[in-house]
Scaffold this motif. Structure first.
Motif, mmCIF file in Angstrom:
data_model
loop_
_atom_site.group_PDB
_atom_site.id
_atom_site.type_symbol
_atom_site.label_atom_id
_atom_site.label_comp_id
_atom_site.label_asym_id
_atom_site.label_seq_id
_atom_site.Cartn_x
_atom_site.Cartn_y
_atom_site.Cartn_z
ATOM 1 N N MET A 1 0.851 -1.191 0.000
ATOM 2 C CA MET A 1 0.000 0.000 0.000
ATOM 3 C C MET A 1 0.879 1.230 0.000
ATOM 4 O O MET A 1 1.487 1.577 0.994
ATOM 5 C CB MET A 1 -0.893 0.028 1.244
ATOM 6 C CG MET A 1 -1.888 1.161 1.260
ATOM 7 S SD MET A 1 -2.726 1.325 2.861
ATOM 8 C CE MET A 1 -1.405 2.038 3.835
ATOM 9 N N ASP A 2 1.029 1.858 -1.162
ATOM 10 C CA ASP A 2 1.894 3.021 -1.234
ATOM 11 C C ASP A 2 1.218 4.204 -1.910
ATOM 12 O O ASP A 2 1.880 5.174 -2.272
ATOM 13 C CB ASP A 2 3.191 2.669 -1.959
ATOM 14 C CG ASP A 2 2.947 2.081 -3.342
ATOM 15 O OD1 ASP A 2 1.777 2.023 -3.756
ATOM 16 O OD2 ASP A 2 3.926 1.694 -3.994
ATOM 17 N N ASN A 3 -0.101 4.118 -2.111
ATOM 18 C CA ASN A 3 -0.813 5.224 -2.744
ATOM 19 C C ASN A 3 -1.281 6.221 -1.687
ATOM 20 O O ASN A 3 -2.465 6.376 -1.411
ATOM 21 C CB ASN A 3 -1.991 4.717 -3.581
ATOM 22 C CG ASN A 3 -2.935 3.821 -2.816
ATOM 23 O OD1 ASN A 3 -2.542 3.186 -1.847
ATOM 24 N ND2 ASN A 3 -4.181 3.767 -3.258
ATOM 25 N N PHE A 4 -0.295 6.902 -1.077
ATOM 26 C CA PHE A 4 -0.600 7.899 -0.072
ATOM 27 C C PHE A 4 -0.935 9.222 -0.732
ATOM 28 O O PHE A 4 -0.548 9.506 -1.860
ATOM 29 C CB PHE A 4 0.613 8.151 0.845
ATOM 30 C CG PHE A 4 1.229 6.922 1.442
ATOM 31 C CD1 PHE A 4 0.508 6.146 2.333
ATOM 32 C CD2 PHE A 4 2.521 6.559 1.126
ATOM 33 C CE1 PHE A 4 1.082 5.022 2.901
ATOM 34 C CE2 PHE A 4 3.096 5.437 1.688
ATOM 35 C CZ PHE A 4 2.372 4.663 2.572
ATOM 36 N N SER A 5 -1.587 10.055 0.041
ATOM 37 C CA SER A 5 -1.636 11.479 -0.247
ATOM 38 C C SER A 5 -0.873 12.174 0.872
ATOM 39 O O SER A 5 -0.581 11.581 1.910
ATOM 40 C CB SER A 5 -3.086 11.971 -0.299
ATOM 41 O OG SER A 5 -3.803 11.316 -1.338
ATOM 42 N N TYR A 6 -0.559 13.429 0.661
ATOM 43 C CA TYR A 6 0.205 14.183 1.647
ATOM 44 C C TYR A 6 -0.411 15.557 1.843
ATOM 45 O O TYR A 6 -0.998 16.119 0.920
ATOM 46 C CB TYR A 6 1.662 14.361 1.191
ATOM 47 C CG TYR A 6 2.426 13.080 1.040
ATOM 48 C CD1 TYR A 6 3.178 12.565 2.092
ATOM 49 C CD2 TYR A 6 2.408 12.372 -0.166
ATOM 50 C CE1 TYR A 6 3.887 11.376 1.953
ATOM 51 C CE2 TYR A 6 3.120 11.186 -0.317
ATOM 52 C CZ TYR A 6 3.855 10.698 0.744
ATOM 53 O OH TYR A 6 4.549 9.527 0.615
ATOM 54 N N PHE A 7 -0.252 16.076 3.075
ATOM 55 C CA PHE A 7 -0.615 17.474 3.285
ATOM 56 C C PHE A 7 0.445 18.132 4.155
ATOM 57 O O PHE A 7 1.066 17.469 5.004
ATOM 58 C CB PHE A 7 -2.017 17.605 3.892
ATOM 59 C CG PHE A 7 -2.062 17.514 5.395
ATOM 60 C CD1 PHE A 7 -2.034 18.660 6.189
ATOM 61 C CD2 PHE A 7 -2.131 16.280 6.037
ATOM 62 C CE1 PHE A 7 -2.080 18.578 7.569
ATOM 63 C CE2 PHE A 7 -2.176 16.189 7.419
ATOM 64 C CZ PHE A 7 -2.143 17.348 8.189
ATOM 65 N N PRO A 8 0.677 19.437 3.935
ATOM 66 C CA PRO A 8 1.667 20.138 4.747
ATOM 67 C C PRO A 8 1.029 20.665 6.030
ATOM 68 O O PRO A 8 0.075 21.437 5.994
ATOM 69 C CB PRO A 8 2.112 21.284 3.829
ATOM 70 C CG PRO A 8 0.907 21.569 2.981
ATOM 71 C CD PRO A 8 0.175 20.257 2.822
ATOM 72 N N ALA A 9 1.552 20.248 7.175
ATOM 73 C CA ALA A 9 1.089 20.802 8.444
ATOM 74 C C ALA A 9 1.567 22.247 8.563
ATOM 75 O O ALA A 9 2.474 22.682 7.858
ATOM 76 C CB ALA A 9 1.621 19.964 9.605
ATOM 77 N N SER A 10 0.957 22.977 9.457
ATOM 78 C CA SER A 10 1.239 24.407 9.567
ATOM 79 C C SER A 10 2.657 24.701 10.023
ATOM 80 O O SER A 10 3.143 25.828 9.868
ATOM 81 C CB SER A 10 0.239 25.068 10.518
ATOM 82 O OG SER A 10 0.276 24.455 11.800
ATOM 83 N N ASP A 11 3.344 23.703 10.599
ATOM 84 C CA ASP A 11 4.728 23.929 11.020
ATOM 85 C C ASP A 11 5.732 23.413 9.996
ATOM 86 O O ASP A 11 6.927 23.376 10.257
ATOM 87 C CB ASP A 11 4.986 23.265 12.377
ATOM 88 C CG ASP A 11 4.963 21.738 12.302
ATOM 89 O OD1 ASP A 11 4.431 21.186 11.310
ATOM 90 O OD2 ASP A 11 5.483 21.087 13.225
ATOM 91 N N GLY A 12 5.238 22.998 8.821
ATOM 92 C CA GLY A 12 6.111 22.559 7.746
ATOM 93 C C GLY A 12 6.285 21.067 7.621
ATOM 94 O O GLY A 12 6.845 20.590 6.627
ATOM 95 N N ALA A 13 5.835 20.296 8.600
ATOM 96 C CA ALA A 13 5.924 18.834 8.488
ATOM 97 C C ALA A 13 5.003 18.341 7.382
ATOM 98 O O ALA A 13 3.971 18.953 7.079
ATOM 99 C CB ALA A 13 5.556 18.180 9.810
ATOM 100 N N CYS A 14 5.382 17.232 6.776
ATOM 101 C CA CYS A 14 4.577 16.626 5.715
ATOM 102 C C CYS A 14 3.956 15.345 6.257
ATOM 103 O O CYS A 14 4.666 14.438 6.703
ATOM 104 C CB CYS A 14 5.463 16.330 4.508
ATOM 105 S SG CYS A 14 4.550 15.756 3.067
ATOM 106 N N ILE A 15 2.640 15.284 6.247
ATOM 107 C CA ILE A 15 1.916 14.149 6.852
ATOM 108 C C ILE A 15 1.271 13.311 5.753
ATOM 109 O O ILE A 15 0.528 13.840 4.909
ATOM 110 C CB ILE A 15 0.837 14.648 7.834
ATOM 111 C CG1 ILE A 15 1.432 15.592 8.886
ATOM 112 C CG2 ILE A 15 0.133 13.455 8.488
ATOM 113 C CD1 ILE A 15 2.470 14.967 9.788
ATOM 114 N N ALA A 16 1.551 12.004 5.778
ATOM 115 C CA ALA A 16 0.969 11.073 4.807
ATOM 116 C C ALA A 16 -0.370 10.557 5.329
ATOM 117 O O ALA A 16 -0.524 10.292 6.523
ATOM 118 C CB ALA A 16 1.920 9.904 4.572
#
Length: 267
Positions: free
Chosen positions: A1-16
């Motif tokens: 399972m590698d079909n992630f999406s990502y969003f940038p947290a407000s402190d710059g971290a990238c969350i899958a």
């Protein structure tokens, strides 16, 4: 399972994250234990997806998410969930968290009650102090040649001896997750647990809550779950004959309890 999406947290971290949306189904957010990825829920997704749009994510420091340096404040872990929901336009969701995920769930229930509908807190605690008890395992994780020793400690805390003595695919999957975990992500998350003391604050949780505990849990003892259920107004309690990963040892009983609780009529 590698079909992630990502969003940038407000402190710059990238969350899958991964969203398995089902038309008109309520959203259920799944939050993981330290040392695991969103794959810890693989065995439950098929059944949960019959009833919910399931949103799961890799906590910062784990899996495909980025590994910021330093400690991860509990409020930051809770904010990651809220920002993920904002990104997807989710105003309110049900929330199921296990271990660290359950600690995050408590924070959300206390600090963001309008964003949470029903709350399931599994194999978790409001307080795991004293804080200095974490210093030795943190030092071991940071100073070890690799994650091998820390991994074996976690596995002994997560599974019954019968599963460890005759390891199959399940134990192997979780061993691989742990070995691949960045030690700095693990320690950053441990710092969040180390600071957490919500023993009094959880009395302010107003959302309908189910507490699931493991009878043989040596990490978050069943007694912690009993106390949480007594303190959170109106909370229900289920004790399964499990160690720490109740969803893995007793997947059918676990999912049945979650579905029944979350979809039960409001009283």
């Amino acid at each position: 399972m590698d079909n992630f999406s990502y969003f940038p947290a407000s402190d710059g971290a990238c969350i899958a994250y991964r969203m398995e949306r089902r038309d008109n189904k309520p959203v259920l957010v799944l939050s993981n234990s330290i040392g695991t990825t969103m794959r810890m829920w693989d065995g439950q997704i098929a059944e949960l997806s019959r009833h919910f749009s399931v949103l799961r994510y890799d906590a910062r420091g784990h899996g495909a998410s980025s590994v910021p340096g330093g400690a991860y404040p509990l409020a930051r872990l809770g904010q990651d969930v809220l920002e993920l929901m904002d990104t997807l336009g989710i105003g309110q969701a049900h929330f199921l968290g296990l271990s660290l995920g359950g600690i995050v769930g408590q924070w959300l229930g206390i600090h963001a009650p309008t964003r949470i509908d029903r709350l399931v807190l599994s194999n978790t605690a409001s307080y795991l102090g004293p804080a200095d008890r974490f210093e030795a395992p943190i030092a071991e994780a940071l100073q070890g040649e690799d994650m091998t020793a820390t991994t074996e400690t976690f596995l002994r805390n997560w599974f019954p001896a019968s599963m460890l003595e005759a390891p199959g695919a399940t134990v192997g999957t979780f061993r691989a997750m742990l070995l691949a975990t960045n030690r700095h992500g693990l320690v950053g998350s441990w710092r969040a647990v180390q600071e957490a003391d919500m023993r009094q604050d959880i009395a302010r949780i107003t959302r309908p809550t189910l507490v699931i505990a493991g009878e043989h849990d040596t990490v978050t003892a069943a007694s912690y779950g009993v106390e949480m259920a007594k303190t959170i107004p109106g909370a229900q309690l289920l004790v399964l004959p499990a160690v720490h990963l109740s969803n893995v040892e007793f997947p059918q009983e676990f999912v049945d309890a979650v579905v029944k609780f979350v979809l039960s009529p409001a009283t």
